[in-house]
Structure formats: C-alpha cells, structure tokens
Design a protein around this motif. Structure first.
Motif, mmCIF file in Angstrom:
data_model
loop_
_atom_site.group_PDB
_atom_site.id
_atom_site.type_symbol
_atom_site.label_atom_id
_atom_site.label_comp_id
_atom_site.label_asym_id
_atom_site.label_seq_id
_atom_site.Cartn_x
_atom_site.Cartn_y
_atom_site.Cartn_z
ATOM 1 N N HIS A 109 27.042 20.226 82.209
ATOM 2 C CA HIS A 109 27.591 21.646 82.490
ATOM 3 C C HIS A 109 27.050 22.313 83.551
ATOM 4 O O HIS A 109 25.875 22.330 84.000
ATOM 5 C CB HIS A 109 27.955 21.943 81.362
ATOM 6 C CG HIS A 109 28.319 21.270 80.302
ATOM 7 N ND1 HIS A 109 29.686 20.923 80.030
ATOM 8 C CD2 HIS A 109 27.519 20.928 79.089
ATOM 9 C CE1 HIS A 109 29.832 19.963 79.090
ATOM 10 N NE2 HIS A 109 29.008 20.117 78.154
ATOM 11 N N ASP A 110 28.147 22.781 84.228
ATOM 12 C CA ASP A 110 27.737 23.992 85.130
ATOM 13 C C ASP A 110 27.508 25.213 84.731
ATOM 14 O O ASP A 110 28.508 25.731 84.444
ATOM 15 C CB ASP A 110 28.836 24.002 86.886
ATOM 16 C CG ASP A 110 27.938 24.792 87.467
ATOM 17 O OD1 ASP A 110 27.754 24.448 88.722
ATOM 18 O OD2 ASP A 110 29.018 25.912 88.339
ATOM 19 N N GLU A 153 28.374 28.243 86.104
ATOM 20 C CA GLU A 153 29.022 28.444 86.600
ATOM 21 C C GLU A 153 30.456 28.529 86.154
ATOM 22 O O GLU A 153 31.391 29.654 86.030
ATOM 23 C CB GLU A 153 29.384 29.173 87.989
ATOM 24 C CG GLU A 153 29.939 30.382 88.287
ATOM 25 C CD GLU A 153 29.677 30.976 90.166
ATOM 26 O OE1 GLU A 153 30.009 32.043 90.391
ATOM 27 O OE2 GLU A 153 29.042 30.332 90.568
ATOM 28 N N GLU A 154 31.145 27.791 86.426
ATOM 29 C CA GLU A 154 31.910 26.976 85.583
ATOM 30 C C GLU A 154 31.995 27.490 84.649
ATOM 31 O O GLU A 154 33.571 28.407 83.417
ATOM 32 C CB GLU A 154 31.979 25.741 86.032
ATOM 33 C CG GLU A 154 32.103 25.505 87.217
ATOM 34 C CD GLU A 154 32.296 23.405 87.420
ATOM 35 O OE1 GLU A 154 32.672 23.290 86.394
ATOM 36 O OE2 GLU A 154 32.288 23.134 88.598
ATOM 37 N N GLU A 202 35.337 30.209 83.529
ATOM 38 C CA GLU A 202 36.752 29.473 82.366
ATOM 39 C C GLU A 202 36.526 31.280 81.417
ATOM 40 O O GLU A 202 37.906 31.468 80.802
ATOM 41 C CB GLU A 202 36.099 28.753 81.714
ATOM 42 C CG GLU A 202 37.357 27.670 80.885
ATOM 43 C CD GLU A 202 36.520 26.640 79.939
ATOM 44 O OE1 GLU A 202 36.721 26.214 78.910
ATOM 45 O OE2 GLU A 202 35.797 26.149 81.321
#
Length: 304
Positions: free
Chosen positions: A108-109, A111-112, A116
């Motif tokens: 997982h990123d 910042e993403e 979200e």
C-alpha cells in the motif's frame, strides 16, 4: 501478509528466552485464535497449537523493562511492545486479533491511503443533511460540532498532501525506550501495561503482524494504516510503543518543529484517525496541531 520466520514457538521450551539471548520474566504466548499459553506451566513438548502472534509478560511492566528486551531485536527479529491488559476489554487474547484478514503493509502507498480517507470524510461531511437520522444523538452525546470547514482549516476538501520530513531528531530507539518508560511509570493511558515481543520486519508493521483490530470501525485492513506508520517511521522516526484494545501509542524521534509542518502532520492524523479530533480535546485541526503534534515526542490514536 508476508511473514518472517517466527521464533516465538522456541519460548515454549525455553520460557526465559536464553536461546534468544534474553532473560524474560514469566509470560505467555497468544496465538492466532486468541488462546493464551502460560509458558511457566508448559512441559517438554508442550506448546501452542496455533502459530503464536506475540509473547507478553505476566507481571506489570516497569521502567527499564523495555531496554531489557532490546537484544531480541538483534538476535531474533522480535520487536518490543507494551500491551495494555487492563480495562473492560481485557488483554490481547480477548481482542479478536485477525491476522488472516490482513494484507501486507508494503503493498500500500501511504499517501494514497491518507488521500482516500480524507476524500471520503470530506464527501460524507459536505454531503450530509443536518436533519439526517442520528444527528440528534450525535449532538446529545458530543455537543454541537464545528462545521467541516472549521474543523479542517487551514485546509479544505482537497487532500493537502504529505507533510515534509523533519530533518533532525533524536535516536528513534532511544526515544521509544524513553516513552515506554514514561508509560510504565504510572499516570498514563495504560491501565495495566505488560512488556511484549512481536515478530515483525519493522516497528510500523506490529499492528498488522498480530492482526490488531482496534481501528476496525475506521479501516478493516490494518495493514493500510501500517503503510502510513512506515511513512511516519521514515519521515518522523516513529516507533509503535503500545497497543490497547482500541488505542495506539507512538514515540516520535523527530516531530515537526514549525506550525505549518505541525498542521500538515495534523491533517495526516485527521485522515488516519478522525476520532482524535472530532471526539478529542481539540475540535479543530489547528488546535490539535498546536497541542498534540508540534514538538510532541508521543502521538496517541484512539478509534471509537
């Protein structure tokens, strides 16, 4: 979730941890189905029937105990942790640990994930009707809430991006030991802290390694939150120091040192754990940044 070789089963035959270079007090293993195995009562050949997730001491943690567990990091890949076994939810055997429901933090990123969460909260708040069912109950319990704009100022509905890293800070391991000591010295959030050891690649992965479900009402896959913790490790030198049923406590070796940086970090905290602000002592992001982030060596998160 990708796992490392787990040295915890060795403690069934070696409760003191001598083979791992340790001198452990009496303790127990907690396995993936929540069963607690008191090591002192095991005989030869006995052991947990399921893969153990963590070891924790039977007796209360005391200042200096964290440092005594540090050799485990080097000799076996076991990372120190404080576990709170007090309160109405009991200890980790009662927490409904869900290691099988967890992905891998590295997938997982950060910042993403945060963007979200931020976008979802903004959409919910800006699209909410003040007369929607349940609003009266919210007001009765928590009082009148500020508007969304007041809460997240100086930011708005658009995700503001990640905060800059702090360039200089203390040694992260020394900072973690200091914070752990303060949490075992009485008067902290932890009612009955116990020393624990968890097999994990890095401190940020500890919640995922045990399948901790504390933030379940906010995020069902704690590995996504661990991806954020990894980013905070890199930018601010955090370490996961303590877990309770629904509370996470971090040490912070390099906290933000300016108001703007603190507000940027506070935005990340808001996305990570909105309850910290919407149900905390500071009902707006600016105040939270000033009192809970700027220069603070400990960050605490609580999910309702």
């Amino acid at each position: 979730m990708a796992t490392l070789p787990n040295p915890l089963p060795k403690l069934a035959a070696d409760p003191s941890g001598h083979t791992l270079g340790l001198e452990l007090p009496a303790g127990r293993l907690i396995d993936a189905v929540g069963t607690s195995h008191a090591l002192g009562s095991m005989g030869d050949g006995d052991g947990p029937g399921h893969e153990p997730l963590l070891w924790h001491a039977d007796g209360p943690a005391a200042p200096g105990g964290w440092a005594a567990l540090e050799p485990a990091r080097r000799t076996s890949g076991l990372l120190p942790l404080l576990i709170d076994v007090g309160g109405g939810q009991g200890g980790p055997e009662d927490w409904e640990l869900l290691p099988g429901e967890v992905s891998y933090p590295g997938d997982h990123d950060a910042e993403e994930v945060l963007a979200e969460f931020w976008d979802e909260y903004a959409a919910d708040e800006l699209g909410a009707d003040e007369d929607h069912p349940g609003m009266r109950t919210v007001v009765e319990v928590f009082g009148e809430q500020g508007t969304y704009e007041e809460t997240v100022a100086p930011f708005g509905p658009a995700w503001p991006g990640l905060a800059p890293a702090t360039e200089h800070g203390a040694d992260p391991e020394a900072c973690a030991a200091e914070i752990a000591g303060s949490l075992t010295d009485g008067g902290s959030w932890l009612k009955e802290p116990r020393l624990a050891l968890v097999p994990a690649r890095r401190s940020a992965d500890i919640p995922a390694a045990i399948g901790w479900s504390g933030p379940l009402n906010h995020e069902g896959d704690v590995a996504r939150l661990c991806a954020v913790l990894r980013s905070w490790e890199d930018r601010f030198g955090i370490r996961v120091v303590a877990l309770a049923f629904d509370r996470l406590i971090l040490s912070v070796a390099a906290p933000p040192t300016t108001r703007d940086a603190a507000e940027a970090v506070a935005a990340e905290h808001f996305a990570f754990c909105p309850d910290n602000i919407t149900q905390g002592h500071h009902e707006a992001l600016r105040a939270y940044a000033e009192h809970e982030v700027l220069g603070r060596r400990m960050w605490s998160f609580w999910w309702d």
